[in-house]
Scaffold this motif. Structure first.
Motif, PDB file in Angstrom:
ATOM      1  N   LEU A  39       0.825  -1.213   0.000  1.00 55.34           N
ATOM      2  CA  LEU A  39       0.000   0.000   0.000  1.00 55.34           C
ATOM      3  C   LEU A  39       0.857   1.261   0.000  1.00 55.34           C
ATOM      4  CD1 LEU A  39      -2.818  -1.026   2.479  1.00 55.34           C
ATOM      5  CD2 LEU A  39      -2.942  -0.872  -0.015  1.00 55.34           C
ATOM      6  N   TYR A  40       1.980   1.227   0.691  1.00 57.74           N
ATOM      7  CA  TYR A  40       2.910   2.357   0.716  1.00 57.74           C
ATOM      8  C   TYR A  40       3.464   2.626  -0.687  1.00 57.74           C
ATOM      9  CZ  TYR A  40       6.865   5.180   2.359  1.00 57.74           C
ATOM     10  OH  TYR A  40       7.777   6.182   2.562  1.00 57.74           O
ATOM     11  N   ALA A  41       3.860   1.570  -1.393  1.00 55.16           N
ATOM     12  CA  ALA A  41       4.391   1.730  -2.748  1.00 55.16           C
ATOM     13  C   ALA A  41       3.313   2.229  -3.704  1.00 55.16           C
ATOM     14  CB  ALA A  41       4.972   0.408  -3.243  1.00 55.16           C
ATOM     15  N   VAL A  42       2.093   1.709  -3.570  1.00 54.28           N
ATOM     16  CA  VAL A  42       0.999   2.164  -4.436  1.00 54.28           C
ATOM     17  C   VAL A  42       0.685   3.633  -4.163  1.00 54.28           C
ATOM     18  CG1 VAL A  42      -1.488   1.886  -4.870  1.00 54.28           C
ATOM     19  CG2 VAL A  42       0.003  -0.116  -4.777  1.00 54.28           C
ATOM     20  N   PHE A  43       0.703   4.028  -2.895  1.00 59.27           N
ATOM     21  CA  PHE A  43       0.443   5.423  -2.552  1.00 59.27           C
ATOM     22  C   PHE A  43       1.464   6.348  -3.215  1.00 59.27           C
ATOM     23  CE2 PHE A  43       1.644   8.946   0.285  1.00 59.27           C
ATOM     24  CZ  PHE A  43       0.471   9.691   0.247  1.00 59.27           C
ATOM     25  N   TRP A  44       2.745   6.026  -3.070  1.00 63.58           N
ATOM     26  CA  TRP A  44       3.761   6.905  -3.660  1.00 63.58           C
ATOM     27  C   TRP A  44       3.770   6.834  -5.181  1.00 63.58           C
ATOM     28  CZ3 TRP A  44       5.335  10.961  -1.491  1.00 63.58           C
ATOM     29  CH2 TRP A  44       5.444  11.039  -0.108  1.00 63.58           C
ATOM     30  N   ALA A  45       3.415   5.691  -5.742  1.00 68.41           N
ATOM     31  CA  ALA A  45       3.338   5.605  -7.207  1.00 68.41           C
ATOM     32  C   ALA A  45       2.221   6.504  -7.731  1.00 68.41           C
ATOM     33  CB  ALA A  45       3.108   4.165  -7.639  1.00 68.41           C
ATOM     34  N   THR A  46       1.081   6.527  -7.044  1.00 64.96           N
ATOM     35  CA  THR A  46      -0.008   7.414  -7.494  1.00 64.96           C
ATOM     36  C   THR A  46       0.351   8.875  -7.252  1.00 64.96           C
ATOM     37  OG1 THR A  46      -1.112   7.148  -5.356  1.00 64.96           O
ATOM     38  CG2 THR A  46      -1.814   5.704  -7.152  1.00 64.96           C
ATOM     39  N   MET A  47       1.051   9.153  -6.154  1.00 62.06           N
ATOM     40  CA  MET A  47       1.456  10.547  -5.904  1.00 62.06           C
ATOM     41  C   MET A  47       2.431  11.032  -6.976  1.00 62.06           C
ATOM     42  SD  MET A  47      -0.264  11.646  -3.440  1.00 62.06           S
ATOM     43  CE  MET A  47       0.541  13.149  -2.996  1.00 62.06           C
ATOM     44  N   PHE A  48       3.425  10.224  -7.304  1.00 60.37           N
ATOM     45  CA  PHE A  48       4.372  10.627  -8.341  1.00 60.37           C
ATOM     46  C   PHE A  48       3.712  10.650  -9.716  1.00 60.37           C
ATOM     47  CE2 PHE A  48       7.813   9.373  -5.322  1.00 60.37           C
ATOM     48  CZ  PHE A  48       8.411  10.629  -5.272  1.00 60.37           C
ATOM     49  N   GLY A  49       2.742   9.751  -9.924  1.00 56.66           N
ATOM     50  CA  GLY A  49       2.013   9.785 -11.199  1.00 56.66           C
ATOM     51  C   GLY A  49       1.230  11.083 -11.352  1.00 56.66           C
ATOM     52  N   ALA A  50       0.585  11.525 -10.278  1.00 57.54           N
ATOM     53  CA  ALA A  50      -0.154  12.789 -10.322  1.00 57.54           C
ATOM     54  C   ALA A  50       0.801  13.959 -10.488  1.00 57.54           C
ATOM     55  CB  ALA A  50      -0.972  12.959  -9.043  1.00 57.54           C
ATOM     56  N   LEU A  51       1.946  13.880  -9.849  1.00 53.68           N
ATOM     57  CA  LEU A  51       2.936  14.961  -9.974  1.00 53.68           C
ATOM     58  C   LEU A  51       3.446  15.060 -11.404  1.00 53.68           C
ATOM     59  CD1 LEU A  51       4.711  17.079  -8.509  1.00 53.68           C
ATOM     60  CD2 LEU A  51       6.387  15.259  -8.223  1.00 53.68           C
ATOM     61  N   PHE A  52       3.729  13.928 -12.014  1.00 48.97           N
ATOM     62  CA  PHE A  52       4.241  13.956 -13.381  1.00 48.97           C
ATOM     63  C   PHE A  52       3.172  14.366 -14.382  1.00 48.97           C
ATOM     64  CE2 PHE A  52       7.544  10.793 -11.837  1.00 48.97           C
ATOM     65  CZ  PHE A  52       8.511  11.772 -11.704  1.00 48.97           C
ATOM     66  N   SER A  53       1.910  14.048 -14.103  1.00 46.23           N
ATOM     67  CA  SER A  53       0.855  14.504 -15.011  1.00 46.23           C
ATOM     68  C   SER A  53       0.676  16.021 -14.899  1.00 46.23           C
ATOM     69  CB  SER A  53      -0.460  13.784 -14.728  1.00 46.23           C
ATOM     70  OG  SER A  53      -0.977  14.192 -13.489  1.00 46.23           O
ATOM     71  N   GLU A  54       0.883  16.575 -13.705  1.00 46.79           N
ATOM     72  CA  GLU A  54       0.833  18.034 -13.543  1.00 46.79           C
ATOM     73  C   GLU A  54       1.996  18.699 -14.265  1.00 46.79           C
ATOM     74  OE1 GLU A  54      -1.292  20.158 -12.003  1.00 46.79           O
ATOM     75  OE2 GLU A  54      -2.685  18.508 -11.641  1.00 46.79           O
ATOM     76  N   ILE A  55       3.144  18.088 -14.230  1.00 46.32           N
ATOM     77  CA  ILE A  55       4.309  18.668 -14.911  1.00 46.32           C
ATOM     78  C   ILE A  55       4.073  18.677 -16.417  1.00 46.32           C
ATOM     79  CG2 ILE A  55       6.751  18.266 -15.445  1.00 46.32           C
ATOM     80  CD1 ILE A  55       7.130  17.387 -12.581  1.00 46.32           C
ATOM     81  N   ASP A  56       3.448  17.631 -16.942  1.00 49.77           N
ATOM     82  CA  ASP A  56       3.183  17.581 -18.384  1.00 49.77           C
ATOM     83  C   ASP A  56       2.190  18.647 -18.814  1.00 49.77           C
ATOM     84  OD1 ASP A  56       4.925  15.520 -18.718  1.00 49.77           O
ATOM     85  OD2 ASP A  56       3.387  13.947 -18.627  1.00 49.77           O
ATOM     86  N   ASP A  57       1.317  19.084 -17.915  1.00 48.42           N
ATOM     87  CA  ASP A  57       0.302  20.072 -18.257  1.00 48.42           C
ATOM     88  C   ASP A  57       0.806  21.511 -18.150  1.00 48.42           C
ATOM     89  OD1 ASP A  57      -1.432  18.023 -18.714  1.00 48.42           O
ATOM     90  OD2 ASP A  57      -2.390  18.134 -16.741  1.00 48.42           O
TER      91      ASP A  57
END
Length: 154
Positions: free
Chosen positions: A115-133
């Motif tokens: 769950l810890y790894a999934v949490f950080w993977a979704t957080m970094f995924g959201a961060l990278f999608s914001e950077i792309d925008d």
């Protein structure tokens, strides 16, 4: 005057010859405790039952695997050991119980880390999608509002 009679008085003290001893000592040393089919079942030390090997393995794997996947093996070996101890009458019930408890702690830690790894993977995924925008590709042109937006503060 009368002369003393050499015959003993029948009502007086009489000497008896010494008799044989009550029980002669044994000619060989005794076994302690007595062993064999006719040994008494009470009053002697009985050795403890042998310890189940699976319970020892469950304890070791439970200790080693508290925070890694090996703890699942401690859980499995502990359950197998409990069943064998009940069937065979062996010792080591506490070892098996400890292996089971530590195995469950290992399973809980595995679930936590997933769950810890999934949490950080979704957080970094959201961060990278914001950077792309972002409107510009040059990070030196960013102002503080863009950084606050990325951090989720603004």
């Amino acid at each position: 005057m009368s002369t003393p009679d050499p015959t003993p008085d029948p009502q007086g003290p009489q000497m008896q010859p010494p008799g044989p001893a009550a029980y002669p000592p044994p000619p060989y040393p005794q076994q302690y405790p007595p062993q064999g089919p006719y040994a008494p079942p009470y009053g002697y030390y009985t050795p403890p039952p042998p310890i189940n090997g699976m319970s020892i393995a469950a304890l070791v794997l439970g200790i080693v695997g508290v925070c890694n996947p090996v703890g699942v093996l401690g859980l499995i070996f502990g359950m197998i050991a409990k069943r064998q101890i009940a069937e065979r009458g062996e010792g080591g019930d506490g070892f098996a119980t400890t292996g089971i408890v530590l195995g469950w702690i290992g399973v809980a830690s595995i679930v936590f880390w997933i769950l810890y790894a999934v949490f950080w993977a979704t957080m970094f995924g959201a961060l990278f999608s914001e950077i792309d925008d972002l409107p510009t590709s040059d990070p030196t042109d960013w102002d503080y509002s863009v950084v606050l937006t990325l951090l989720g503060v603004a």
